[in-house]
Design a protein around this motif. Structure first.
Motif, short mmCIF file in Angstrom:
data_model
loop_
_atom_site.label_atom_id
_atom_site.label_comp_id
_atom_site.label_asym_id
_atom_site.label_seq_id
_atom_site.Cartn_x
_atom_site.Cartn_y
_atom_site.Cartn_z
N ARG A 47 0.83 -1.21 0.00
CA ARG A 47 0.00 0.00 0.00
C ARG A 47 0.87 1.26 0.00
NH1 ARG A 47 -3.34 -0.19 5.04
NH2 ARG A 47 -1.57 -1.44 5.73
N SER A 48 1.96 1.23 0.76
CA SER A 48 2.80 2.44 0.83
C SER A 48 3.50 2.69 -0.50
CB SER A 48 3.82 2.31 1.96
OG SER A 48 4.64 1.18 1.78
N LYS A 61 1.00 3.93 -3.03
CA LYS A 61 0.57 5.30 -2.78
C LYS A 61 1.65 6.29 -3.21
CE LYS A 61 -2.24 8.36 -0.92
NZ LYS A 61 -3.62 8.56 -1.43
N ILE A 78 7.22 4.26 8.00
CA ILE A 78 5.99 3.73 7.41
C ILE A 78 6.29 2.41 6.70
CG2 ILE A 78 4.30 4.10 5.58
CD1 ILE A 78 4.35 7.08 6.32
N GLU A 118 -4.11 3.88 9.15
CA GLU A 118 -2.89 3.69 8.36
C GLU A 118 -3.04 4.31 6.98
OE1 GLU A 118 -1.49 -0.27 8.13
OE2 GLU A 118 -1.22 -0.50 10.28
N ASN A 119 -4.22 4.16 6.38
CA ASN A 119 -4.45 4.75 5.06
C ASN A 119 -4.34 6.28 5.12
OD1 ASN A 119 -4.88 2.22 3.92
ND2 ASN A 119 -7.08 2.27 4.34
N LEU A 162 -0.66 7.26 5.28
CA LEU A 162 -0.03 7.19 3.96
C LEU A 162 -0.38 8.41 3.12
CD1 LEU A 162 -0.63 3.43 3.00
CD2 LEU A 162 1.49 4.47 3.78
N HIS A 220 1.45 11.54 4.43
CA HIS A 220 2.88 11.52 4.12
C HIS A 220 3.10 11.83 2.64
CE1 HIS A 220 7.10 10.35 4.28
NE2 HIS A 220 6.89 9.65 3.18
#
Length: 508
Positions: A98-99, A102, A215, A235-236, A239, A242
């Motif tokens: 996911r990171s 993103k 992260i 958490e989303n 992300l 950031h």
């Protein structure tokens, strides 16, 4: 009644899917997965060591499940060649967390892009425009300036009477070189002054880098069990915040460079200027420009520090190698000038020291994960489409079947046999190979070799008082990139006339 049945249904679906895979495909052997979580609880924190141990049990290629996701791990050079050369095109996609999804805008950069027209175009920009020999040479003064600043700082601290012969924390000095070098190469900015004080914009930049590392290190269970992701809304949000912070700073710097370029009518050689100048020619979106700039930062900052710290750890542990490298430097450079990158061709043993350090301690020991875009066969086994494939570079470089005394730090092995480390010899893969080989490999090699050469030419190194060389901790921290678990401390003793430790700053 429906709620108690849900976990049972999930388990049954998982087991049915695994049975389907086993019946349809001849998968590599591996540890038996549990329903839902797979082998997540079996994997030890330092994964590449864990996988090397499993290879002794299951063979050089095996299957492991992270949640329901099938992962294939290869642990020898023959299988690495099948992955990175013979089936390269089918295994050239990227698995994105996911990171990484993103921050790369779902692969609009280079590192996290799937193989296809976009990747080919951006790769061309990197090879022809950013990492060409001409551009690397034009940026050499920056690299040498930052290395000389490191030497000056170490000299000042090592000769300080208050130091009392205590060991210096090497990571601090190496990290400053990596930080200043990559910000100057990428953004044309030195955020840190000669006293080590970072300005406001630099503090923001460093905070973004540090937060990104945190992260990336906090991958939750939801990364591997997609149906849990709705539980991790916080958490989303983290992300997204950031990514917005990172992009905001980058756009400010891009705008500064655009205004300066319009005012002066020309462009310097920094990566941001090059990309902005080439943006229309190559039809690059802002997302791609920002992604490429951060690719350079993430790939070039930690890995340099890691590589040189491991090399210095080995040199402190092996005074014979240190002395031999210093004898070569004294013979070629002498004691009345400092080393330059132009001296590399006359310093074969120094180059072998860098190569041997990268063999034993590759900064990315599992390589970044590849993803299959089609069904392929590796080692006689089926690799289904969408599988994630890992190449255990660390295990390959320590394979006793292809390396004599593989655990020994012996740079002479590369004088006896010329082994390429930029993707052509599958026994040594610190920069990968094939379509996804690191385009900045030569830049990294130049900087690592330069840092090692200056550290060895200017200083002799030994453990702190009371520490034996064999007691230096050579165990890795867990992570995608592998710092030493215990930061290296070493005592520096100057070897050259005092005037050769003075930095002469350059502005480019």
């Amino acid at each position: 009644m429906a709620l108690p049945l849900l976990p049972i249904s999930i388990i049954l679906i998982f087991l049915a899917y695994k049975l389907y895979q086993r019946l349809r495909f001849k998968l590599p052997p591996g540890p038996s997965p549990l329903p839902v979580v797979g082998n997540l609880y079996d994997v030890k924190p330092v994964r590449f060591r864990c996988f090397a141990e499993w290879a002794q049990v299951y063979g050089p290629i095996f299957s492991v499940y992270f949640g329901s996701q099938l992962n294939i791990v290869v642990n020898n050079s023959e299988l690495a060649k099948e992955v990175l050369k013979e089936n390269d095109q089918q295994l050239a996609d990227r698995y994105r967390t996911r990171s990484s999804a993103k921050f790369s805008r779902d692969g609009k950069d280079l590192i996290w892009a799937d193989y296809g027209p976009h990747y080919v175009k951006v790769r061309k920009v990197c090879n022809i425009e950013l990492f060409s020999p001409k551009r690397l040479e034009s940026l050499r003064p920056i690299r040498e300036d930052e290395v000389s600043a490191m030497v000056e700082s170490i000299f000042k601290d090592s000769t300080n009477p208050d130091n009392g012969g205590k060991g210096l924390m090497m990571r601090n000095y190496l990290g400053s070189v990596a930080f200043n070098n990559i910000t100057r190469l990428t953004f044309g900015k030195r955020f840190m002054n000669s006293e080590g004080v970072i300005d406001e914009q630099g503090q923001e930049f460093k905070g973004i880098v540090s937060n990104g590392i945190k992260i990336g290190a906090k991958l939750s269970m939801a990364e591997h069990i997609p149906w849990l992701r709705w539980m991790f809304i916080v958490e989303n949000d983290t992300l997204a915040q950031h990514a917005a912070r990172r992009d905001r700073l980058t756009r400010i710097i891009m705008e500064e460079h655009t205004l300066a370029r319009n005012k002066s009518g020309g462009a310097k050689q920094h990566f941001v200027d090059a990309l902005l100048t080439l943006q229309k020619q190559y039809d690059l979106s802002d997302d791609t420009v920002i992604g490429l700039l951060w690719d350079m930062i993430t790939a070039g900052m930690d890995t340099t520090t890691i590589s040189v710290e491991w090399a210095m750890g080995e040199l402190v542990k092996n005074p014979r190698v240190q002395q031999k490298a210093q004898e070569e430097l004294d013979r070629v450079i002498g004691t009345d000038r400092v080393m330059s990158e132009t001296d590399f061709s006359n310093l074969p043993y120094l180059q072998c020291v860098a190569k041997e350090a990268l063999r034993l301690h590759p900064p990315t020991p599992l390589m970044l994960p590849h993803k299959a875009n089609a069904n392929v066969k590796i080692g006689g086994y089926d690799i289904p489409k969408e599988s994630i494939v890992h190449v255990n570079v660390w295990a390959i470089a320590r394979d006793p079947k292809v390396w004599k005394n593989p655990l020994e730090f012996r740079p002479e092995r590369f004088l006896e046999e010329d082994v390429d480390m930029k993707g052509h010899d599958y026994r040594l893969l610190p920069f990968g190979a094939g379509r996804r080989v690191c385009p900045g490999a030569q830049l990294a090699i130049n900087l690592v070799t330069s840092m090692l050469g200056h550290l060895l030419h200017h200083f002799s190194w030994e453990p702190p008082q009371g520490v034996k060389p064999e007691d230096i901790d050579m165990v890795e921290n867990p992570g995608t990139v592998t710092y030493m678990r215990s930061p290296l401390q070493a005592v520096a003793k100057p070897r050259l006339p005092a005037h050769l430790y003075k930095r002469v700053a350059v502005d480019i």
